[in-house]
Design a protein around this motif. Structure first.
Motif, PDB file in Angstrom:
ATOM      1  N   MET A   1       0.827  -1.205   0.000  1.00 19.56           N
ATOM      2  CA  MET A   1       0.000   0.000   0.000  1.00 19.56           C
ATOM      3  C   MET A   1       0.865   1.260   0.000  1.00 19.56           C
ATOM      4  O   MET A   1       2.056   1.213   0.287  1.00 19.56           O
ATOM      5  CB  MET A   1      -0.916   0.019   1.234  1.00 19.56           C
ATOM      6  CG  MET A   1      -2.020  -1.028   1.234  1.00 19.56           C
ATOM      7  SD  MET A   1      -3.139  -0.769   2.644  1.00 19.56           S
ATOM      8  CE  MET A   1      -4.272  -2.137   2.406  1.00 19.56           C
ATOM      9  N   SER A   2       0.231   2.383  -0.261  1.00 20.60           N
ATOM     10  CA  SER A   2       0.943   3.653  -0.322  1.00 20.60           C
ATOM     11  C   SER A   2       0.743   4.452   0.964  1.00 20.60           C
ATOM     12  O   SER A   2      -0.072   4.103   1.824  1.00 20.60           O
ATOM     13  CB  SER A   2       0.416   4.476  -1.501  1.00 20.60           C
ATOM     14  OG  SER A   2      -0.937   4.849  -1.272  1.00 20.60           O
ATOM     15  N   ARG A   3       1.475   5.557   1.030  1.00 23.55           N
ATOM     16  CA  ARG A   3       1.333   6.474   2.175  1.00 23.55           C
ATOM     17  C   ARG A   3      -0.097   6.971   2.271  1.00 23.55           C
ATOM     18  O   ARG A   3      -0.679   7.029   3.358  1.00 23.55           O
ATOM     19  CB  ARG A   3       2.311   7.635   1.996  1.00 23.55           C
ATOM     20  CG  ARG A   3       2.298   8.677   3.127  1.00 23.55           C
ATOM     21  CD  ARG A   3       3.261   9.821   2.785  1.00 23.55           C
ATOM     22  NE  ARG A   3       3.499  10.704   3.908  1.00 23.55           N
ATOM     23  CZ  ARG A   3       2.729  11.728   4.244  1.00 23.55           C
ATOM     24  NH1 ARG A   3       1.638  11.982   3.519  1.00 23.55           N
ATOM     25  NH2 ARG A   3       3.037  12.502   5.280  1.00 23.55           N
ATOM     26  N   GLN A   4      -0.678   7.370   1.150  1.00 26.11           N
ATOM     27  CA  GLN A   4      -2.041   7.882   1.158  1.00 26.11           C
ATOM     28  C   GLN A   4      -3.029   6.817   1.618  1.00 26.11           C
ATOM     29  O   GLN A   4      -4.000   7.115   2.324  1.00 26.11           O
ATOM     30  CB  GLN A   4      -2.426   8.390  -0.230  1.00 26.11           C
ATOM     31  CG  GLN A   4      -3.799   9.059  -0.275  1.00 26.11           C
ATOM     32  CD  GLN A   4      -3.918  10.223   0.716  1.00 26.11           C
ATOM     33  OE1 GLN A   4      -3.066  11.112   0.762  1.00 26.11           O
ATOM     34  NE2 GLN A   4      -4.983  10.218   1.534  1.00 26.11           N
ATOM     35  N   GLN A   5      -2.780   5.584   1.253  1.00 27.60           N
ATOM     36  CA  GLN A   5      -3.671   4.513   1.707  1.00 27.60           C
ATOM     37  C   GLN A   5      -3.599   4.328   3.221  1.00 27.60           C
ATOM     38  O   GLN A   5      -4.605   4.009   3.861  1.00 27.60           O
ATOM     39  CB  GLN A   5      -3.328   3.211   0.975  1.00 27.60           C
ATOM     40  CG  GLN A   5      -3.791   3.206  -0.482  1.00 27.60           C
ATOM     41  CD  GLN A   5      -3.297   1.991  -1.242  1.00 27.60           C
ATOM     42  OE1 GLN A   5      -2.102   1.673  -1.223  1.00 27.60           O
ATOM     43  NE2 GLN A   5      -4.210   1.302  -1.913  1.00 27.60           N
ATOM     44  N   ALA A   6      -2.396   4.538   3.794  1.00 32.65           N
ATOM     45  CA  ALA A   6      -2.278   4.481   5.251  1.00 32.65           C
ATOM     46  C   ALA A   6      -3.104   5.592   5.899  1.00 32.65           C
ATOM     47  O   ALA A   6      -3.791   5.368   6.910  1.00 32.65           O
ATOM     48  CB  ALA A   6      -0.813   4.596   5.658  1.00 32.65           C
ATOM     49  N   ILE A   7      -3.065   6.777   5.313  1.00 32.50           N
ATOM     50  CA  ILE A   7      -3.861   7.892   5.827  1.00 32.50           C
ATOM     51  C   ILE A   7      -5.348   7.604   5.662  1.00 32.50           C
ATOM     52  O   ILE A   7      -6.162   7.895   6.550  1.00 32.50           O
ATOM     53  CB  ILE A   7      -3.459   9.205   5.120  1.00 32.50           C
ATOM     54  CG1 ILE A   7      -2.013   9.575   5.482  1.00 32.50           C
ATOM     55  CG2 ILE A   7      -4.415  10.335   5.484  1.00 32.50           C
ATOM     56  CD1 ILE A   7      -1.466  10.764   4.720  1.00 32.50           C
TER      57      ILE A   7
END
Length: 465
Positions: free
Chosen positions: A1-7
């Motif tokens: 996953m990406s950083r934005q997905q973590a957010i």
């Protein structure tokens, strides 16, 4: 996953009600450290609430006995990853001040989370259950997004006595310095400067409480028979206080002031706007040290407060000259103050002004020392950039909080750079009836902490080297 997905995962954690249910459960635990006989409740918050949440995330947990008699234990949790290059130490406290249930607004209960619009009422919602709950939840979402690999180790200390001066915390840090060894301290407590803008603070002002006492004679004497013949202790003490701090709040004793206001601290505070919120008290702009900005007064300088003053019987005054008087006073002080000799400076000042009949002594209990990290520190720059990237807002950076925290345990004893990301706001009624957090801040804080925990995995190793 990406950083934005973590957010996005952190946002969903709030929007789907998981954060609410978690905080509701924690608020319901009456962990009042100021009340005697609460050791069972204080310990249960660690063993029954936090450990079952931390262990599935890969933390090894254990309780550390408090070296102070009858003090609540500390929870130490450690999550290690093979091949990690650095370690982050975090902190929180699960104890709260007294509930004061009868004093809350109608329909509110300190031990039941009550959501009214953006306000989430409940004891500990702002201080500190809500704040460390945000951090643990954000860390969990980043672990999910990174397939269980943060890229760094995490250590966590949760204490249950912060509201009584953190008894035993400093001793535990001294005794376990190697166990707690880390590269960065990152935690959350205290308020933002503004509810609408994220804040970083890098230390705290110190708190030095002391008492001024004058005892002239046994008992009181009729003011008609003896007025004009007997010294009045209330008058003596009031004038002594006036010699320490003038009518506009300016401290008059040089030994109680910092040596200077450093230029880099002035630069850091130059953009900070204090007050003006809908629930903030109206500021008295001419109070305290003249020539300083409002931000410099509360974050960069020392202030003197008379917290309480008693002479005679205030609840039932009589026509008599009292025999004694006492004042409970406080200095909030910054780095660069001669705090080890405050009593000496006060004693010398009182003697020089003819108040040798007034005693001065430090109040009992542990007091937090003043601490401050350089605002230009690389960890600070990284954290501010990360938060802005996550929520699109500039970050207020305070060299130190105006209030006091046990930051000296981490910055002085453990020698760590300390970065605090507060998730509350100044008008949260912290320590008072009707304590609350703002749901909007909680949601945003979950997002920015998820981004920060992610970015530490990407950039932290370089900063730690």
């Amino acid at each position: 996953m990406s950083r934005q997905q973590a957010i996005d995962l952190a946002t969903a954690y709030f929007d789907q009600g998981v954060f609410e249910s978690t905080l509701r459960r924690r608020v319901a635990m009456p962990t009042e450290s100021q009340e005697p006989g609460k050791l069972k409740e204080l310990t249960a918050y660690l063993t029954d609430e936090l450990i079952p949440v931390l262990e599935p995330l890969g933390f090894e947990c254990r309780l550390i006995e408090n070296p102070i008699k009858d003090g609540a234990p500390f929870l130490f949790a450690y999550r290690a990853e093979k091949g990690s290059d650095f370690t982050v130490l975090s902190y929180g406290h699960g104890d709260v001040v007294r509930g004061y249930a009868p004093q809350w607004h109608a329909g509110l209960d300190p031990w039941k989370l009550n959501i009214q619009g953006d306000r989430w009422y409940g004891r500990g919602s702002a201080d500190n259950k809500g704040q460390h709950s945000i951090n643990l939840a954000a860390l969990e979402q980043v672990l999910i997004a990174r397939n269980g690999k943060l890229g760094y180790d995490v250590k966590l200390i949760i204490e249950m006595g912060e509201e009584t001066g953190s008894p035993g915390l400093r001793e535990v840090c001294e005794q376990n310095a190697e166990l707690f060894k880390s590269d960065l301290f990152l935690a959350s407590d205290g308020p933002r400067v503004s509810a609408t803008r994220p804040t970083l603070f890098l230390g705290s002002r110190g708190a030095f409480n002391f008492e001024l006492k004058i005892n002239l004679r046994q008992g009181a004497h009729h003011s008609g028979n003896w007025g004009g013949l007997l010294k009045n202790p209330g008058v003596r003490l009031a004038n002594a206080i006036a010699s320490i701090c003038n009518e506009n709040g300016k401290i008059l004793v040089p030994g109680l002031l910092p040596k200077s206001l450093p230029e880099n601290i002035k630069r850091a505070l130059s953009t900070i706007q204090v007050g003006g919120g809908p629930n903030d008290p109206e500021i008295d702009p001419d109070w305290a040290e003249p020539g300083l900005t409002l931000a410099e007064k509360v974050f960069g300088w020392n202030t003197f407060e008379t917290l309480a003053f008693k002479t005679g019987n205030p609840d039932a005054p009589v026509n008599a000259i009292p025999g004694h008087a006492i004042a409970y006073c406080q200095l909030r002080y910054v780095v660069g103050s001669d705090n080890e000799h405050f009593i000496d400076h006060l004693r010398a000042h009182l003697d020089a002004h003819g108040y040798d009949d007034i005693e001065v002594y430090a109040s009992r209990g542990e007091a937090a020392e003043a601490t401050r990290l350089d605002p230009d520190n690389a960890w600070v720059r990284m954290a501010a950039a990360s938060i802005k990237s996550s929520v699109g807002k500039d970050v207020d950076i305070l060299p130190n909080l105006g209030g006091s925290l046990p930051n000296d345990a981490f910055s002085k004893i453990l020698g760590l750079p300390t970065v605090w990301v507060p998730h509350s706001y100044a008008a949260c009624s912290q320590h008072a009836p009707n304590e609350h957090m703002l749901g909007s801040i909680a949601r945003e804080s979950l997002q920015l902490m998820a981004g920060l925990f992610w970015d530490l995995g990407e950039k932290g190793a370089k900063l730690a080297s």
